[in-house]
Design an enzyme around this catalytic site. Structure first.
Site, short mmCIF file in Angstrom:
data_model
loop_
_atom_site.label_atom_id
_atom_site.label_comp_id
_atom_site.label_asym_id
_atom_site.label_seq_id
_atom_site.Cartn_x
_atom_site.Cartn_y
_atom_site.Cartn_z
N GLY A 90 19.26 5.33 -10.14
CA GLY A 90 20.71 5.41 -10.29
C GLY A 90 21.35 4.04 -10.18
O GLY A 90 22.30 3.72 -10.90
N THR A 91 20.80 3.23 -9.30
CA THR A 91 21.28 1.86 -9.14
C THR A 91 21.14 1.08 -10.44
O THR A 91 22.07 0.38 -10.86
CB THR A 91 20.51 1.17 -7.99
N THR A 144 7.80 -0.66 -20.80
CA THR A 144 6.99 0.54 -21.03
C THR A 144 7.67 1.76 -20.39
O THR A 144 8.06 1.72 -19.22
CB THR A 144 5.58 0.35 -20.43
N CYS A 183 20.73 3.63 0.82
CA CYS A 183 20.52 2.29 0.28
C CYS A 183 20.87 1.20 1.28
O CYS A 183 20.37 0.09 1.20
CB CYS A 183 21.34 2.09 -0.99
#
Lengths: 394, 394
Positions: free
Chosen positions: A71-72, A237, A324
């Site tokens: 999400g960051t 990738t 976080c």
């Protein structure tokens, strides 16, 4: 000892069906989707299917989904990528005062590159007033970002109204829906948003995979240079097993969303009712416009981290804010922005419910939490001062 | 039909032991390592263990390892992060002409922000001459980046010599070791490098996880703003199962590296010998200073993509260059840089051997490849022209 995980805002358990869907893509169908052979084709088809499922969760088109790692990353890509793509139009950004640090600090980084920003305040529920956004927008505002819901206090923001204001002003509108997507209905068309972040590990998908919705026609400068993956918008990738897992988790979330909310909301309400019986405790965030699986409090005179440690000794996992930054041990900018005094903000306690939870779990927490609070208050100089003042002792 | 996967430069199969190590971290030990409770502790301990194993693979200290999502992210973080951190000292960067696009295009992006760069040429083997690096370095050079080995042509570069030159000049030295790490010995101390990129999916670990080694004392501006994960150098929820998988893959790679090379190098040599029997075929890259699992060719008068399609119909997976850009269908910048004419570069064919391969697989490829080449040459106007010229037909 009972084990009660109530930290689903930090991360969720991967559901067995999700893991099952992922498994073939590690050691059997292990091709690189960019490769020009059948191993690559299998991987690419799996990615396409997952992309369609993630798109369906938020009512987007598959080609509007960019897979990322967290999400960051999605928030960084949205804020920095959109700001850079539109900087010839202006260099002003509007965000709310309660955004996740991945939005807030991305804006700070842009300020070092000549951008400026306005922080829109919030009310006591951490709710943004759309008219404040309207007032903050200037002629050179190119980007507005207000989160769909706040992971720390659970408040769901009036994103639809804010998106309409941004649109009228000609600014691109992004919303951080990491805490919302997969847990409450999020429809990019109905909301009218241009970009939206979501993360698999918030709805029983794996860590290491997330997505950014970017509405067709909205431009974006990539964060990563390199190959031409994700339509040239995210080089590197592709994390095929993770992406497949996110697809399965999105499919399940769409199907089970109402049932999950119906299960978890009464548990949440039972916990809120019980915790608020503790003296000098308050609910943080909005009482009704909040995530169905989210309960958050401030318990006066004590520190959140101490509560977490003692709850952990009783087998209960909770948090005191965003995972976080939990190890930074600072008072939450969200609680301070909604007007909670610094001392009270220290006593932040946050529970995120997952689909494994039961009423018995809630009762267990309500049994172990009050003694934890009592014990910590006994050691608290602030509480001691308060009691003495109340009893007229100098 | 026989199935022969020979595209291990694009990505490898996840080994069963690696997947087994990862499994508990999806649905059982699913905590967020940033969380302050036992679920978080378990995840953090697993990450610490994996970090130590990845560090051991390259003889680094655990705290010098930053986990990322892809080799591309590691290269972007290294190039952009180091350049930004040292820009007060100068704004010139030296790279080789055969770097992966994640390095090359990162430098191009920096050029838009006032940096300049010098591209060091390579010889016919795609090998960099260290003295060319010395000549390219200026007083304002802050960063030199030359890859450890080239994934397209297999050449191993004289990184130790180049690192010493960069060090003497006071520039930070980064090497993209994505194709090398886990496959050939890579020792950061012996090489004397300041930063080094590696990716799990190149040595039988999962996609979606990679790392950047940054020597203690070397500064770096993060790519992602947000939380304080990875010592504040890479914000975002940690991909715990992926990281655990990379740790296990690193442990196995360290233990089995010599045995794997001893298995694969004779297979590679058998393939090279056989393919070079095809008329008008050449080996690309260095004949001896090359990755032990890597064989790459140019087959004149035909296009690589057509060969890949026909080989795929025979169950053989190969590639014609970097998977990251395979769908762009352009001639490789690596082949052009080493002086191969554009027409010949179109006939690029690349095989990457994995530990599942056998001599029988090689013989099978040598059985099916020549008819594929013949068939395509029959349709090739270039080959027709060549044959007519040879036989004196106008």
């Amino acid at each position: 000892m009972k084990k009660v995980y109530l930290d689903n805002m930090a991360t969720t358990r991967v559901l067995p069906e999700v893991l099952q869907a992922m498994l073939p893509y590690f050691g059997e169908l292990y091709g690189n989707p960019s490769s020009l052979h059948s191993w690559g084709d299998e991987a690419r088809e799996a990615m396409d299917e997952a992309r369609a499922k993630v798109a369906a969760l938020i009512n987007a088109a598959p080609e509007e989904i960019i897979f990322t790692s967290t999400g960051t990353e999605s928030n960084n890509l949205a804020i920095k990528g959109i700001a850079q793509a539109y900087q010839e139009k202006g260099k002003h950004i509007v965000i709310s005062a309660v955004e996740h640090f991945s939005v807030m600090h991305s804006v700070k980084t842009l300020e070092k590159r000549g951008f400026s920003s306005t922080l829109v305040p919030v009310d006591k529920y951490a709710m943004v007033d759309p008219s404040d956004v309207a007032r903050a927008i200037r002629k050179d505002t190119i980007l507005v970002s207000v989160m769909h819901s706040n992971g720390e206090v659970g408040t769901i923001e009036p994103v639809k109204e804010i998106a309409a204001i941004a649109k009228k002003a000609g600014a691109v509108f992004h919303t951080d829906a990491v805490a919302s997507a997969g847990n409450v209905p999020v429809d990019v068309k109905e909301l009218g948003v241009d970009a939206l972040s979501l993360a698999a590990n918030q709805f029983y998908g794996p860590k290491g995979v997330a997505a950014l919705y970017v509405r067709r026609g909205v431009r974006l400068v990539p964060l990563f240079d390199g190959g031409i993956q994700e339509g040239g918008r995210r080089a590197g990738t592709d994390n095929v097993p993770g992406i497949v897992g996110m697809g399965k988790a999105a499919e399940l979330a769409k199907k089970d969303m109402a049932a999950r909310a119906n299960l978890l909301q009464p548990l949440r309400d039972r916990l809120i009712e019980g915790v608020l019986k503790i003296d000098h405790s308050i609910l943080t965030g909005h009482p009704s416009a909040r995530l169905p699986h989210h309960a958050s409090f401030c318990i006066e005179f004590i520190e959140g981290e101490a509560m977490l440690m003692l709850l952990n000794l009783q087998g209960v996992a909770a948090s005191s804010g965003s995972a976080c930054t939990s190890r930074a041990l600072k008072a939450s900018h969200v609680l301070l922005a909604k007007g909670i005094p610094h001392a009270l903000a220290q006593g932040s306690l946050l529970f995120g419910f997952g689909v494994d939870r039961t009423a018995g779990d809630v009762d267990y927490v309500l049994e172990v939490l009050p003694p934890v609070v009592d014990r910590l208050r006994e050691m608290s100089p602030l509480y001691d001062k308060y009691i003495k003042a109340r009893h007229g002792v100098a």
